[in-house]
Design a protein around this motif. Structure first.
Motif, PDB file in Angstrom:
ATOM      1  N   ALA A   1       4.795 -11.021   1.057  1.00  0.00           N
ATOM      2  CA  ALA A   1       3.461 -10.417   0.976  1.00  0.00           C
ATOM      3  C   ALA A   1       2.448 -11.437   0.485  1.00  0.00           C
ATOM      4  O   ALA A   1       1.338 -11.541   1.023  1.00  0.00           O
ATOM      5  CB  ALA A   1       3.494  -9.203   0.046  1.00  0.00           C
ATOM      6  N   GLY A   2       2.842 -12.198  -0.540  1.00  0.00           N
ATOM      7  CA  GLY A   2       1.943 -13.229  -1.063  1.00  0.00           C
ATOM      8  C   GLY A   2       1.632 -14.290  -0.034  1.00  0.00           C
ATOM      9  O   GLY A   2       0.480 -14.720   0.115  1.00  0.00           O
ATOM     10  N   PHE A   3       2.655 -14.726   0.701  1.00  0.00           N
ATOM     11  CA  PHE A   3       2.440 -15.735   1.746  1.00  0.00           C
ATOM     12  C   PHE A   3       1.475 -15.224   2.819  1.00  0.00           C
ATOM     13  O   PHE A   3       0.587 -15.950   3.281  1.00  0.00           O
ATOM     14  CB  PHE A   3       3.776 -16.105   2.398  1.00  0.00           C
TER      15      PHE A   3
ATOM     16  N   PHE B   1      14.153  -7.327  -4.810  1.00  0.00           N
ATOM     17  CA  PHE B   1      12.812  -6.923  -5.220  1.00  0.00           C
ATOM     18  C   PHE B   1      11.842  -8.106  -5.308  1.00  0.00           C
ATOM     19  O   PHE B   1      10.634  -7.911  -5.443  1.00  0.00           O
ATOM     20  CB  PHE B   1      12.856  -6.186  -6.568  1.00  0.00           C
ATOM     21  N   MET B   2      12.364  -9.329  -5.227  1.00  0.00           N
ATOM     22  CA  MET B   2      11.504 -10.515  -5.250  1.00  0.00           C
ATOM     23  C   MET B   2      11.132 -10.987  -3.841  1.00  0.00           C
ATOM     24  O   MET B   2      10.202 -11.778  -3.669  1.00  0.00           O
ATOM     25  CB  MET B   2      12.214 -11.662  -5.978  1.00  0.00           C
TER      26      MET B   2
ATOM     27  N   ASN C   1      -0.410  -4.171  -6.796  1.00  0.00           N
ATOM     28  CA  ASN C   1       0.992  -3.967  -7.151  1.00  0.00           C
ATOM     29  C   ASN C   1       1.866  -4.735  -6.167  1.00  0.00           C
ATOM     30  O   ASN C   1       2.540  -4.139  -5.317  1.00  0.00           O
ATOM     31  CB  ASN C   1       1.335  -2.474  -7.131  1.00  0.00           C
ATOM     32  N   ILE C   2       1.854  -6.056  -6.271  1.00  0.00           N
ATOM     33  CA  ILE C   2       2.566  -6.881  -5.307  1.00  0.00           C
ATOM     34  C   ILE C   2       4.073  -6.689  -5.387  1.00  0.00           C
ATOM     35  O   ILE C   2       4.788  -6.892  -4.406  1.00  0.00           O
ATOM     36  CB  ILE C   2       2.202  -8.372  -5.495  1.00  0.00           C
ATOM     37  N   THR C   3       4.577  -6.285  -6.552  1.00  0.00           N
ATOM     38  CA  THR C   3       6.019  -6.066  -6.684  1.00  0.00           C
ATOM     39  C   THR C   3       6.454  -4.727  -6.094  1.00  0.00           C
ATOM     40  O   THR C   3       7.648  -4.441  -6.032  1.00  0.00           O
ATOM     41  CB  THR C   3       6.448  -6.129  -8.163  1.00  0.00           C
ATOM     42  N   GLY C   4       5.493  -3.926  -5.656  1.00  0.00           N
ATOM     43  CA  GLY C   4       5.835  -2.633  -5.094  1.00  0.00           C
ATOM     44  C   GLY C   4       5.436  -2.480  -3.638  1.00  0.00           C
ATOM     45  O   GLY C   4       5.286  -1.360  -3.152  1.00  0.00           O
TER      46      GLY C   4
END
Length: 291
Positions: free
Chosen positions: A27-29, A20-21, A132-135
């Protein structure tokens, strides 16, 4: 002190041992690649207020599209284009300065989005403001990758016209370029980047990635060709450290990454100021010793 005594388990294992990480990291990159590259031109051209306004200006289109079941990215893009057109219209038909026309539409579009969302109990404003970056899904990653490629290609292909138009519009006209067209194209690219990134890092926080890494890079290097890749690296640093802090302290991931980005800028600015002060103090002493 595990980050010192057990560096691998602290710095690496959260991403290798927890699936999940991994998607939030990628996505962040990808968000950073598009926002930082375009953000350098936002900084150079003094478009920070416009980019902030666009980040909020997409909300009415996103809200309407979401409620009606349409594509929210398309709705946001249409709203962003409407804001750019509205700013141009106000400029042509009034004597108001640019920041006033931007501010008027900024407030109007944000107020409209709040009114629209307040009538829909099934959707929360927080979903659009903070993301919702974790999703994120695999489809989200592909969309973000396409935006990153578009941003890189757009800046590489039109690098020289953008550079000339940014620093000397008169020279651009003399060279047969069309600075107004390139400025409009940059605004459209900015809108695309904002729209594609808001679902990942959130509408309010995408601004931090547009401004933070490029601003930090600008105090380290002055050459635009080096400023862009450095901004990307600084943004990736903020994503990586922000996700680790969020993982260990259970804080909001997007907000933590944005905070790391701004904190990095503040730390490097202080270091540069101290270096400049020390240099100004040492130079007279050196001249005295030489005499």
């Amino acid at each position: 002190m595990d980050f010192l005594t057990s560096p691998y388990s602290w710095w690496v294992e959260p991403f290798t041992e927890n699936s999940f990480m991994q998607k939030p990291l990628w996505a962040g990159f990808l968000v950073v690649i598009s926002t930082s590259i375009v953000g350098v031109w936002v900084i150079l051209k003094g478009l920070s207020f416009l980019s902030d306004a666009l980040a909020h200006g997409i909300l009415p289109g996103v809200a309407i599209a979401f409620i009606l079941g349409f594509n929210v990215n398309l709705g946001g893009f249409i709203a962003a284009l409407a804001m750019v057109a509205g700013i141009s219209l106000i400029r042509k038909n009034s004597q108001l300065p640019d920041d006033t026309s931007i501010g008027l539409l900024f407030v109007g579009f944000l107020a409209l989005s709040v009114v629209i969302l307040s009538k829909s109990p099934v959707v929360s404003l927080n979903k659009f403001l903070f993301g919702n970056i974790t999703g994120v899904s695999s489809l989200d990653l592909w969309k973000q990758a396409a935006t990153a490629v578009l941003a890189v290609l757009g800046v590489v292909i039109f690098f020289r016209p953008l550079l000339v138009a940014t620093f000397d519009e008169t020279q651009a006209y003399l060279l047969g370029m069309k600075p107004k067209l390139f400025n409009f194209s940059l605004n459209v690219l900015l809108a695309v980047v904002i729209v594609s990134s808001f679902e990942t890092v959130g509408n309010l926080l995408v601004f931090a990635f547009l401004i933070g890494p490029p601003a930090t890079a600008s105090i380290i290097v002055k050459d635009v060709k080096w400023m862009m890749p450095l901004a990307v690296l600084l943004g990736m640093f903020a994503v990586y450290i922000g996700l680790l802090i969020s993982y260990y302290n259970e804080t909001a991931a997007s907000a933590t990454m944005a905070l790391v980005s701004v904190t990095t800028f503040a730390i490097l600015l202080v270091i540069k100021s101290l270096y400049k002060t020390a240099k100004e103090f040492i130079n007279p002493l050196t001249r005295i010793n030489n005499t």
